[in-house]
Design a protein around this motif. Structure first.
Motif, PDB file in Angstrom:
ATOM      1  N   TYR A 160       5.271   5.075   1.611  1.00  0.00           N
ATOM      2  CA  TYR A 160       5.521   6.473   1.979  1.00  0.00           C
ATOM      3  C   TYR A 160       6.184   6.574   3.351  1.00  0.00           C
ATOM      4  O   TYR A 160       7.010   7.456   3.575  1.00  0.00           O
ATOM      5  N   ALA A 161       5.854   5.648   4.257  1.00  0.00           N
ATOM      6  CA  ALA A 161       6.469   5.660   5.578  1.00  0.00           C
ATOM      7  C   ALA A 161       7.972   5.379   5.502  1.00  0.00           C
ATOM      8  O   ALA A 161       8.739   5.848   6.338  1.00  0.00           O
TER       9      ALA A 161
ATOM     10  N   ASP B 181       7.606  17.327   0.706  1.00  0.00           N
ATOM     11  CA  ASP B 181       7.097  17.568   2.056  1.00  0.00           C
ATOM     12  C   ASP B 181       8.199  18.078   2.989  1.00  0.00           C
ATOM     13  O   ASP B 181       7.925  18.832   3.929  1.00  0.00           O
TER      14      ASP B 181
ATOM     15  N   THR C 170      -3.060  15.905  -0.407  1.00  0.00           N
ATOM     16  CA  THR C 170      -2.560  14.948   0.578  1.00  0.00           C
ATOM     17  C   THR C 170      -1.535  14.058  -0.114  1.00  0.00           C
ATOM     18  O   THR C 170      -1.507  13.986  -1.357  1.00  0.00           O
ATOM     19  N   PRO C 171      -0.675  13.383   0.638  1.00  0.00           N
ATOM     20  CA  PRO C 171       0.262  12.459  -0.018  1.00  0.00           C
ATOM     21  C   PRO C 171      -0.442  11.420  -0.891  1.00  0.00           C
ATOM     22  O   PRO C 171       0.048  11.072  -1.962  1.00  0.00           O
ATOM     23  N   GLU C 172      -1.606  10.961  -0.463  1.00  0.00           N
ATOM     24  CA  GLU C 172      -2.342   9.967  -1.253  1.00  0.00           C
ATOM     25  C   GLU C 172      -2.839  10.569  -2.570  1.00  0.00           C
ATOM     26  O   GLU C 172      -2.764   9.930  -3.621  1.00  0.00           O
TER      27      GLU C 172
ATOM     28  N   ALA D  96       6.638   8.038  -3.922  1.00  0.00           N
ATOM     29  CA  ALA D  96       6.729   8.254  -2.474  1.00  0.00           C
ATOM     30  C   ALA D  96       7.966   9.078  -2.129  1.00  0.00           C
ATOM     31  O   ALA D  96       7.904   9.998  -1.292  1.00  0.00           O
TER      32      ALA D  96
ATOM     33  N   ALA E  92       0.848  -1.193   0.000  1.00  0.00           N
ATOM     34  CA  ALA E  92       0.000   0.000   0.000  1.00  0.00           C
ATOM     35  C   ALA E  92       0.885   1.245   0.000  1.00  0.00           C
ATOM     36  O   ALA E  92       2.023   1.222   0.474  1.00  0.00           O
ATOM     37  N   PHE E  93       0.349   2.340  -0.523  1.00  0.00           N
ATOM     38  CA  PHE E  93       1.122   3.567  -0.615  1.00  0.00           C
ATOM     39  C   PHE E  93       1.551   4.065   0.762  1.00  0.00           C
ATOM     40  O   PHE E  93       2.657   4.580   0.923  1.00  0.00           O
ATOM     41  N   GLU E  94       0.713   3.900   1.762  1.00  0.00           N
ATOM     42  CA  GLU E  94       1.040   4.378   3.107  1.00  0.00           C
ATOM     43  C   GLU E  94       2.304   3.701   3.633  1.00  0.00           C
ATOM     44  O   GLU E  94       3.134   4.335   4.268  1.00  0.00           O
ATOM     45  N   GLU E  95       2.454   2.393   3.362  1.00  0.00           N
ATOM     46  CA  GLU E  95       3.641   1.663   3.791  1.00  0.00           C
ATOM     47  C   GLU E  95       4.883   2.153   3.063  1.00  0.00           C
ATOM     48  O   GLU E  95       5.937   2.337   3.668  1.00  0.00           O
TER      49      GLU E  95
ATOM     50  N   ASN F 173       0.085  11.047  -4.854  1.00  0.00           N
ATOM     51  CA  ASN F 173       0.483   9.760  -5.402  1.00  0.00           C
ATOM     52  C   ASN F 173      -0.389   9.390  -6.599  1.00  0.00           C
ATOM     53  O   ASN F 173       0.115   9.010  -7.656  1.00  0.00           O
TER      54      ASN F 173
END
Length: 175
Positions: free
Chosen positions: A72-73, A171, A132-134, A164, A67-70, A137
């Protein structure tokens, strides 16, 4: 040495040879690509291979990756700085300096149409409220798919890791 008749024969021979090649190509095309019409036609599968123990015959699960959140982290802003070169031909990092596109200083978390002095297309304003980052993306992956009718002519960034990293770099600019 050369008279008009010799030159006419040479031109006629070249034209005749070209005609033979064109007709040969047409004939070969009709033989090897018979049936249907174009390249996009759906054809029934000629045969299928039965596999033992394959009784589910059901849906194929496609692994879409993390997932993008993973991603991006774990993004690396230093890598994103190298990716910035693709963007700088149309965008600037200094606040208020618009180019072909709006300035990108402070873009992460900013409202979509908030860059001062830049006229946004209505397509962007209609699909998202904030960057937002999402949303960034999705937009960087396929700008025309995310916001049909957008004026951005960039074809998109295919790798999720690159997107990402670039978003993490943008950011990091405004703390």
């Amino acid at each position: 040495m050369f008279d008009t008749m010799t030159l006419t024969k040479i031109v006629g021979a070249l034209c005749g040879t070209l005609l033979v090649f064109l007709l040969g190509g047409w004939a070969a095309e009709s033989i090897y690509h018979s049936g249907g019409g174009g390249h996009g036609d759906d054809h029934a599968q000629a045969y299928s291979i039965e596999v033992e123990g394959d009784d589910h015959g059901g849906d194929v699960v496609v692994d879409e990756g993390p997932a993008f959140e993973e991603v991006y982290a774990m993004a690396d802003a230093a890598e994103g700085e190298g990716l910035w070169r693709n963007c700088r031909s149309c965008h600037a990092l200094e606040a208020g300096e618009n180019g072909t596109g709006p300035y990108l200083y402070g873009v992460v978390g900013r409202e979509v149409s908030a860059a001062e002095g830049f006229g946004y297309s209505g397509a962007l304003v209609a699909v998202a409220d904030a960057w937002t980052p999402e949303n960034l993306n999705l937009f960087l992956e396929n700008p025309k798919g995310f916001a049909p009718g957008t004026a951005m002519s960039y074809n998109g960034m295919r790798k999720i890791e690159d997107r990402a990293n670039l978003i993490a770099y943008l950011d990091s600019l405004d703390d």
